[in-house]
Design a protein around this motif. Structure first.
Motif, mmCIF file in Angstrom:
data_model
loop_
_atom_site.group_PDB
_atom_site.id
_atom_site.type_symbol
_atom_site.label_atom_id
_atom_site.label_comp_id
_atom_site.label_asym_id
_atom_site.label_seq_id
_atom_site.Cartn_x
_atom_site.Cartn_y
_atom_site.Cartn_z
ATOM 1 N N ASN A 31 0.822 -1.213 0.000
ATOM 2 C CA ASN A 31 0.000 0.000 0.000
ATOM 3 C C ASN A 31 0.854 1.260 0.000
ATOM 4 O O ASN A 31 0.581 2.201 -0.750
ATOM 5 C CB ASN A 31 -0.942 0.002 1.200
ATOM 6 C CG ASN A 31 -2.002 -1.075 1.106
ATOM 7 O OD1 ASN A 31 -2.340 -1.543 0.024
ATOM 8 N ND2 ASN A 31 -2.524 -1.490 2.247
ATOM 9 N N VAL A 32 1.869 1.282 0.833
ATOM 10 C CA VAL A 32 2.749 2.450 0.915
ATOM 11 C C VAL A 32 3.529 2.618 -0.387
ATOM 12 O O VAL A 32 3.606 3.722 -0.940
ATOM 13 C CB VAL A 32 3.711 2.338 2.119
ATOM 14 C CG1 VAL A 32 4.763 3.429 2.080
ATOM 15 C CG2 VAL A 32 2.932 2.393 3.426
ATOM 16 N N SER A 33 4.077 1.527 -0.890
ATOM 17 C CA SER A 33 4.882 1.626 -2.107
ATOM 18 C C SER A 33 4.038 2.071 -3.293
ATOM 19 O O SER A 33 4.496 2.861 -4.117
ATOM 20 C CB SER A 33 5.587 0.297 -2.411
ATOM 21 O OG SER A 33 4.663 -0.695 -2.801
ATOM 22 N N ASP A 34 2.803 1.601 -3.385
ATOM 23 C CA ASP A 34 1.939 2.023 -4.486
ATOM 24 C C ASP A 34 1.716 3.533 -4.463
ATOM 25 O O ASP A 34 1.796 4.195 -5.495
ATOM 26 C CB ASP A 34 0.590 1.300 -4.439
ATOM 27 C CG ASP A 34 0.671 -0.137 -4.913
ATOM 28 O OD1 ASP A 34 1.719 -0.539 -5.484
ATOM 29 O OD2 ASP A 34 -0.317 -0.867 -4.724
ATOM 30 N N LYS A 35 1.454 4.068 -3.290
ATOM 31 C CA LYS A 35 1.227 5.517 -3.164
ATOM 32 C C LYS A 35 2.481 6.306 -3.534
ATOM 33 O O LYS A 35 2.410 7.300 -4.260
ATOM 34 C CB LYS A 35 0.775 5.864 -1.749
ATOM 35 C CG LYS A 35 -0.620 5.391 -1.439
ATOM 36 C CD LYS A 35 -1.010 5.702 -0.011
ATOM 37 C CE LYS A 35 -2.364 5.091 0.311
ATOM 38 N NZ LYS A 35 -2.746 5.286 1.698
ATOM 39 N N VAL A 36 3.619 5.862 -3.033
ATOM 40 C CA VAL A 36 4.876 6.562 -3.315
ATOM 41 C C VAL A 36 5.218 6.465 -4.802
ATOM 42 O O VAL A 36 5.544 7.470 -5.447
ATOM 43 C CB VAL A 36 6.031 6.005 -2.443
ATOM 44 C CG1 VAL A 36 7.372 6.562 -2.896
ATOM 45 C CG2 VAL A 36 5.782 6.321 -0.979
ATOM 46 N N LEU A 37 5.146 5.261 -5.350
ATOM 47 C CA LEU A 37 5.487 5.069 -6.762
ATOM 48 C C LEU A 37 4.542 5.841 -7.675
ATOM 49 O O LEU A 37 4.979 6.428 -8.666
ATOM 50 C CB LEU A 37 5.476 3.584 -7.116
ATOM 51 C CG LEU A 37 6.591 2.758 -6.474
ATOM 52 C CD1 LEU A 37 6.355 1.276 -6.735
ATOM 53 C CD2 LEU A 37 7.949 3.182 -6.969
ATOM 54 N N ASP A 38 3.251 5.849 -7.353
ATOM 55 C CA ASP A 38 2.297 6.609 -8.164
ATOM 56 C C ASP A 38 2.614 8.097 -8.119
ATOM 57 O O ASP A 38 2.585 8.785 -9.145
ATOM 58 C CB ASP A 38 0.868 6.370 -7.684
ATOM 59 C CG ASP A 38 0.347 4.983 -8.029
ATOM 60 O OD1 ASP A 38 0.954 4.300 -8.878
ATOM 61 O OD2 ASP A 38 -0.688 4.581 -7.435
ATOM 62 N N GLY A 39 2.945 8.608 -6.933
ATOM 63 C CA GLY A 39 3.270 10.024 -6.790
ATOM 64 C C GLY A 39 4.520 10.403 -7.562
ATOM 65 O O GLY A 39 4.555 11.432 -8.255
ATOM 66 N N VAL A 40 5.540 9.577 -7.473
ATOM 67 C CA VAL A 40 6.789 9.846 -8.192
ATOM 68 C C VAL A 40 6.550 9.767 -9.696
ATOM 69 O O VAL A 40 6.990 10.639 -10.452
ATOM 70 C CB VAL A 40 7.904 8.868 -7.757
ATOM 71 C CG1 VAL A 40 9.117 8.979 -8.660
ATOM 72 C CG2 VAL A 40 8.292 9.122 -6.309
ATOM 73 N N ALA A 41 5.842 8.740 -10.144
ATOM 74 C CA ALA A 41 5.568 8.591 -11.578
ATOM 75 C C ALA A 41 4.781 9.780 -12.107
ATOM 76 O O ALA A 41 5.105 10.319 -13.178
ATOM 77 C CB ALA A 41 4.816 7.288 -11.837
ATOM 78 N N ASP A 42 3.774 10.212 -11.370
ATOM 79 C CA ASP A 42 2.980 11.366 -11.804
ATOM 80 C C ASP A 42 3.819 12.633 -11.883
ATOM 81 O O ASP A 42 3.681 13.417 -12.823
ATOM 82 C CB ASP A 42 1.788 11.576 -10.872
ATOM 83 C CG ASP A 42 0.713 10.507 -11.024
ATOM 84 O OD1 ASP A 42 0.744 9.759 -12.024
ATOM 85 O OD2 ASP A 42 -0.151 10.417 -10.122
ATOM 86 N N ALA A 43 4.703 12.831 -10.909
ATOM 87 C CA ALA A 43 5.559 14.019 -10.914
ATOM 88 C C ALA A 43 6.514 14.005 -12.107
ATOM 89 O O ALA A 43 6.719 15.035 -12.764
ATOM 90 C CB ALA A 43 6.345 14.112 -9.603
ATOM 91 N N VAL A 44 7.084 12.844 -12.404
ATOM 92 C CA VAL A 44 8.012 12.735 -13.527
ATOM 93 C C VAL A 44 7.265 12.936 -14.849
ATOM 94 O O VAL A 44 7.755 13.598 -15.759
ATOM 95 C CB VAL A 44 8.774 11.390 -13.499
ATOM 96 C CG1 VAL A 44 9.628 11.214 -14.739
ATOM 97 C CG2 VAL A 44 9.630 11.292 -12.244
ATOM 98 N N LYS A 45 6.064 12.368 -14.945
ATOM 99 C CA LYS A 45 5.258 12.562 -16.156
ATOM 100 C C LYS A 45 4.973 14.043 -16.385
ATOM 101 O O LYS A 45 5.051 14.540 -17.511
ATOM 102 C CB LYS A 45 3.942 11.796 -16.049
ATOM 103 C CG LYS A 45 4.081 10.311 -16.196
ATOM 104 C CD LYS A 45 2.705 9.654 -16.033
ATOM 105 C CE LYS A 45 2.773 8.166 -16.129
ATOM 106 N NZ LYS A 45 1.436 7.548 -15.970
#
Length: 70
Positions: A31-45
């Motif tokens: 759960n934590v990793s999904d939130k972090v990875l989604d946030g990082v991916a969105d920022a990079v996009k």
């Protein structure tokens, strides 16, 4: 540099511990990793203007395979 090498060795030993491995494969870690990875991916996009969305999603999914239980 010996200090850095000592820290690296201790970190590797820590990550190989069975309890640590179990924690990394837990539902909570997922759960934590999904939130972090989604946030990082969105920022990079956003920063790349959508030019590399497919590559960013692929990298995000590859990292996600190694953390959590899904």
């Amino acid at each position: 540099m010996a200090g850095f090498d000592d820290i690296t060795k201790k970190a590797q030993q820590f990550l190989q511990d069975g309890k640590v491995q179990d924690a990394l494969k837990s539902e909570q870690a997922e759960n934590v990793s999904d939130k972090v990875l989604d946030g990082v991916a969105d920022a990079v996009k956003k920063a790349t203007g959508g030019k590399f969305d497919d590559k960013i999603d692929g990298a995000r999914d590859n990292v996600d395979k190694h953390i959590g239980n899904e």
